[in-house]
Design an enzyme around this catalytic site. Structure first.
Site, short mmCIF file in Angstrom:
data_model
loop_
_atom_site.label_atom_id
_atom_site.label_comp_id
_atom_site.label_asym_id
_atom_site.label_seq_id
_atom_site.Cartn_x
_atom_site.Cartn_y
_atom_site.Cartn_z
N ASP A 15 0.33 -1.75 0.14
CA ASP A 15 0.34 0.19 0.51
C ASP A 15 0.88 0.57 -0.10
O ASP A 15 2.05 1.42 0.28
CB ASP A 15 -1.04 -0.12 1.13
CG ASP A 15 -1.92 1.19 1.18
OD1 ASP A 15 -2.46 1.24 -0.05
OD2 ASP A 15 -2.47 1.83 1.71
N SER A 16 0.43 2.23 -0.58
CA SER A 16 1.10 3.46 -0.41
C SER A 16 1.14 3.85 1.06
O SER A 16 2.61 4.70 1.62
CB SER A 16 -0.05 4.52 -1.12
OG SER A 16 -1.05 4.69 0.18
N GLU A 163 -5.44 9.75 7.89
CA GLU A 163 -4.03 9.68 8.74
C GLU A 163 -3.49 10.24 9.87
O GLU A 163 -2.25 10.29 10.25
CB GLU A 163 -2.78 9.91 7.33
CG GLU A 163 -3.27 9.22 5.72
CD GLU A 163 -2.39 8.61 6.14
OE1 GLU A 163 -1.00 9.31 6.13
OE2 GLU A 163 -2.18 6.97 5.07
N CYS A 197 -11.44 2.72 -1.36
CA CYS A 197 -10.16 3.55 -0.82
C CYS A 197 -9.58 2.92 0.66
O CYS A 197 -10.40 2.22 1.28
CB CYS A 197 -10.09 4.70 -0.64
SG CYS A 197 -8.29 5.66 0.37
#
Ligand code: DGL
Length: 280
Positions: A15-16, A163, A197
């Site tokens: 994943d990013s 995040e 997402c």
């Protein structure tokens, strides 16, 4: 072709950043017997607003990194990488890297599950700008379910909200409500919303406040885990090359302390990650 060849290896999960941990959590629950290596490219996240070329370059570097660690199977637990880089890697790069290994994504399994959910044949997709602009979901849905109409809405603020752990704030409510309204105002009969997402399942408590109860909100984590289990059953030649000791290793391209702390939010437990200095 890689220099070393491994008989068996872990399953790579890419994943990013942190979002793929939600997918790994579901995979671990369903398939605890396998070994996994998780790589979060936190230093270069978010991928969501980056160009096709850049996401392809980063994702390809990740695939090579996993192959060097003996992975025969790599899962892009990132919609943006799945939408923008997966097909090119599968078609152009795998044949010369190693045609016996596999790279899979999250878009296709999610789309396969959509047919079970929608009755009105109107499906909403929420994703990053990259995922939405790639049109991967509408294209894949129209291939499998030609009678389904899709509506998309990019939610560029949702990943940063998750995040930075701003999930329980009024700011989160504002952006979630705004983007849901933008999606649902496109058609009154949308009965299914795909959270396209890997970060978005963490916003479910907020999302559920603003989605009418007749609309089904579909996160991907369990769908992807189920699809992987199914894939391994159908592909014994790949399954036999997956190490089965129940071990998971975590790597990040950025700060390991931060990764370990944030993993609590995404993975539900604190992990001990190692640093990858650079991927290229
Ligand atoms: N994990 C990515 C995805 O599922 C979103 C995060 C990012 O933009 O890097 O699309």
């Amino acid at each position: 072709m890689q220099e070393e060849s491994f008989v068996v290896g872990p399953i790579g999960i890419f994943d990013s950043g942190y979002g793929g941990l939600t997918v790994l959590k579901a995979i671990k629950k369903q398939l605890p017997q396998y070994n996994y290596i998780y790589l979060g490219d936190n230093a270069r996240a978010p991928y969501g607003s980056r160009s096709f070329e850049v996401i392809l370059e980063y994702s390809l570097q990740a695939v090579k990194w996993f192959f060097d660690r003996g992975c025969h199977l790599v899962i892009f637990a990132c919609n943006t990488a799945s939408a923008k880089a997966l097909r090119t890697i599968q078609q152009k790069h795998l044949p010369y890297l190693d045609p016996t290994r596999r790279v899979l994504g999250v878009v296709r399994p999610t789309v396969e599950a959509v047919g079970m959910f929608t009755k009105t044949k109107k499906v909403g997709i929420l994703g990053t700008i990259g995922t939405v602009v790639s049109e991967s979901y509408p294209i894949e849905i129209s291939k499998l379910f030609p009678d389904v109409t899709t509506y998309q809405q990019a939610c560029p603020m949702w990943v940063p909200i998750v995040e930075y752990d701003e999930i329980s704030t009024s700011g989160a409510e504002f952006f979630v409500q705004r983007d849901l309204n933008l999606l649902l105002s496109q058609d009154n009969n949308i009965d299914t919303i795909i959270l396209g997402c890997t970060h978005y399942p963490l916003l479910l408590p907020v999302i559920n406040k603003f989605v009418p109860s007749n609309i089904k909100v579909v996160p991907q984590d369990e769908i992807v885990a189920h699809s992987l289990a199914n894939y391994l059953l159908r592909h014994p030649e790949i399954e036999q090359q997956c190490l089965k000791e129940g071990d998971i290793q975590f790597y990040t391209t950025d700060n390991t302390e931060l990764f370990d702390k944030r993993s609590l939010i995404f993975f539900g437990e604190k992990v001990s990650s190692k640093k990858v200095p650079h991927l290229n």
